[in-house]
Design an enzyme around this catalytic site. Structure first.
Site, short mmCIF file in Angstrom:
data_model
loop_
_atom_site.label_atom_id
_atom_site.label_comp_id
_atom_site.label_asym_id
_atom_site.label_seq_id
_atom_site.Cartn_x
_atom_site.Cartn_y
_atom_site.Cartn_z
CE LYS A 87 23.32 6.30 -32.54
NZ LYS A 87 24.45 6.36 -31.64
NE ARG A 112 29.59 5.59 -19.45
CZ ARG A 112 28.76 5.37 -20.45
NH1 ARG A 112 27.50 5.66 -20.31
NH2 ARG A 112 29.19 4.86 -21.59
CB SER A 153 21.77 8.85 -23.84
OG SER A 153 22.45 9.99 -23.40
CG HIS A 165 25.69 13.71 -21.10
ND1 HIS A 165 24.49 13.17 -21.48
CD2 HIS A 165 26.65 12.98 -21.73
CE1 HIS A 165 24.69 12.17 -22.33
NE2 HIS A 165 26.00 12.02 -22.48
#
Ligand code: PNS
Length: 161
Positions: A41, A90, A127, A17
């Site tokens: 969440k 990615r 993460s 990040h």
């Protein structure tokens, strides 16, 4: 003023990040790193903790501000005069997912999404993997900053006690 947003869950912020936010800051006048407040969440870290870690990790760059948002990202963009969203890719599977969201955000509000390819040294990084490794005492020192590493240690130690 060319202002862009780097939105995310940042649970926690990783070196991947930070790489994207820093590269965006070299291309645009102002980068807003915006943490999603997701009512559905519960993350490992609170929004306040995520904002704190992001602030610490980006403190040496002048044109980055840290914010939080709930609801639709395009509404946050409109309210903050942000013309574009930066997202990192990615892999091809990231692209599959991100393309649909980007097209919907454009349809909803005319907000552009600009994709930056992840630095190859972080293309495997997420993460969720960082959380899993840290949870079991693995070494995350090359994946997050020392500050975040310590916050992860504190979090899992306090959960054990
Ligand atoms: O770090 P993440 O979890 O990949 O970030 C996802 C995020 C926060 C960018 C995305 O979930 C988001 O924008 N959520 C806000 C709600 C919204 O606007 N959804 C898109 C509808 S088309």
């Amino acid at each position: 003023m060319r202002r862009v947003v780097c939105p995310g869950s940042f649970d926690p912020v990783t070196n991947g990040h930070i790489d994207i936010i820093g590269r965006a800051a070299r291309q645009y006048d102002e980068v807003v790193a915006a943490v999603l407040t997701n009512v559905n969440k519960r993350g490992l870290f609170s929004v306040e903790e995520k904002v704190d870690m992001l602030r610490e990790c980006t403190a040496d760059v002048g044109n980055i501000t840290i914010s939080q948002f709930s609801g639709l990202l395009v509404d946050f963009c409109r309210e903050n005069d942000i013309g574009a969203i930066i997202r990192s890719l990615r892999s091809v599977s990231d692209f599959d997912y991100e393309l649909q969201i980007a097209q919907m955000n454009y349809r909803l509000a005319g907000v552009e999404t600009l994709f930056m390819t992840a630095n190859p040294q972080y293309s495997f990084l997420s993460s969720s993997l960082v959380r899993e490794i840290a949870q079991y005492g693995g070494d995350v020192s090359s994946l997050v900053t020392p500050y975040v590493e310590q916050r992860l240690r504190d979090k899992y130690e306090s959960r054990e006690s």
